[in-house]
Design an enzyme around this catalytic site. Structure first.
Site, short mmCIF file in Angstrom:
data_model
loop_
_atom_site.label_atom_id
_atom_site.label_comp_id
_atom_site.label_asym_id
_atom_site.label_seq_id
_atom_site.Cartn_x
_atom_site.Cartn_y
_atom_site.Cartn_z
N LYS A 243 52.75 44.18 37.04
CA LYS A 243 53.59 45.31 37.46
C LYS A 243 54.24 45.00 38.81
CE LYS A 243 53.28 50.25 38.54
NZ LYS A 243 52.38 51.42 38.74
N LYS B 106 49.70 43.48 40.75
CA LYS B 106 50.53 44.64 41.11
C LYS B 106 51.16 44.39 42.47
CE LYS B 106 50.32 49.69 41.61
NZ LYS B 106 49.44 50.87 41.54
#
Length: 332
Positions: free
Chosen positions: A249, A196
């Site tokens: 992500k 992330k």
């Protein structure tokens, strides 16, 4: 006859049916995970200003939305909660009657076949907007882990099928795995936000989740967008600690990372098609600058081609509807 001096690749592109026949990467409804934002109160459905078509739902209006999702053929959702009360340790994240816990129980009671994934973080629930405990202006890693474990266990107890920790604290998968096992949820999988990045593409989500940090940023725990090898270290750690899925992500600007993670692991890889990626297409489409359907399908296909097995996307309902329309046309 002279020998042909070139290859005729166009032979396999000559018609719609031929292109379908040889298509290497295909989107299906089973690939899609639809994010939902649940809020406290009654008779509340309000569009997120920066995310056209995305709404906050109070629990009394949630079932109608779930019915529509299931009718479209979507089989998985991920739930995010927006509580009324926030404090410095995110108490409502792990409260037994927290908004997400209530939503999980309600959805599973009425639609047990739907896969319900619970986002496991503190940022929506803390008054400072960070994903962990603050001490002397620093986000404390190990103190935060115990609260994340409490959150995960409360979500599993409410009936969540999958726990999806998104906080990027070191050791979060190991701690949550241990906590779930101790609490009797050894069969509950973890969909880790393994990779992330500290991305500018999260802006509209923070509008939706009311989770903008009140000071500083998240760069001490989310990853530097410039780093590639660090992503592999993060993914390897989560694999070793017991993750069952690996999320990358954002997705669109990190397709190279997604392919790296897919090559690294035998676990299912999940692309998170984030809010900024969604809102840019919505804005461009509203201005007539791009064809929304064609652009979305190309973008999501690129994620699957890069290695994603599943895609979390705010476009899930649109894509499912387009797939259904194409199938219906094929029958006639």
């Amino acid at each position: 006859m002279s020998q042909q001096a070139f290859n005729r690749h166009r032979r396999l592109r000559g018609s719609h049916s031929m292109r379908n026949l040889v298509r290497e990467t295909k989107l299906s409804k089973e690939d899609l995970i639809y994010p939902l934002f649940v809020v406290e109160g009654q008779n509340y459905k309000k569009e997120v200003p920066s995310m056209p078509g995305v709404f906050h739902y109070s629990l009394d209006l949630l079932d109608d939305e779930i019915d529509q999702i299931i009718t479209l053929g979507i089989e998985s959702i991920i739930l995010f909660g927006v509580p009324k009360h926030k404090d410095d340790v995110g108490t409502q994240a792990y409260a037994e009657e927290g908004i997400v816990q209530q939503a999980i129980r309600q959805v599973k009671a009425n639609h047990p076949q739907l896969v319900v994934i619970a986002d496991t973080c503190l940022c929506q629930y803390t008054d400072h907007g960070h994903c962990g405990v603050i001490q002397d202006g620093t986000i404390e890693n190990d103190q935060s882990l115990s609260l994340l474990v409490k959150t995960a266990v409360s979500q599993a107890r409410a009936g969540a099928d999958v726990i999806a920790p998104s906080n990027m604290m070191d050791g979060f998968v190991a701690s949550i795995r241990h906590g779930l096992d101790e609490a009797g949820f050894s069969n509950t999988p973890i969909m880790s936000y393994a990779v992330k990045y500290a991305s500018a593409f999260y802006g509209p989500f923070r509008d939706a989740a009311h989770s903008t940090p009140q000071f500083g940023d998240r760069k001490t725990y989310q990853m530097d967008p410039a780093n590639r090898m660090e992503a592999l270290r993060e993914a390897r750690s989560d694999i070793q600690e017991g993750a069952d899925f690996l999320i990358v992500k954002p997705a669109l600007s990190y397709l190279d990372i997604m392919r790296d993670v897919k090559n690294e692991s035998l676990l299912p890889v999940v692309a998170y098609n984030v809010s900024g990626e969604y809102s840019m297409i919505k804005a461009a489409s509203a201005n007539g600058w791009v064809d929304e359907k064609e652009t979305v399908q190309e973008k999501l296909t690129s994620m699957k081609r890069a290695g994603a097995d599943l895609i979390i996307t705010y476009f899930a309902k649109d894509v499912a509807n387009w797939i259904n329309e194409d199938l219906e046309r094929g029958r006639h």
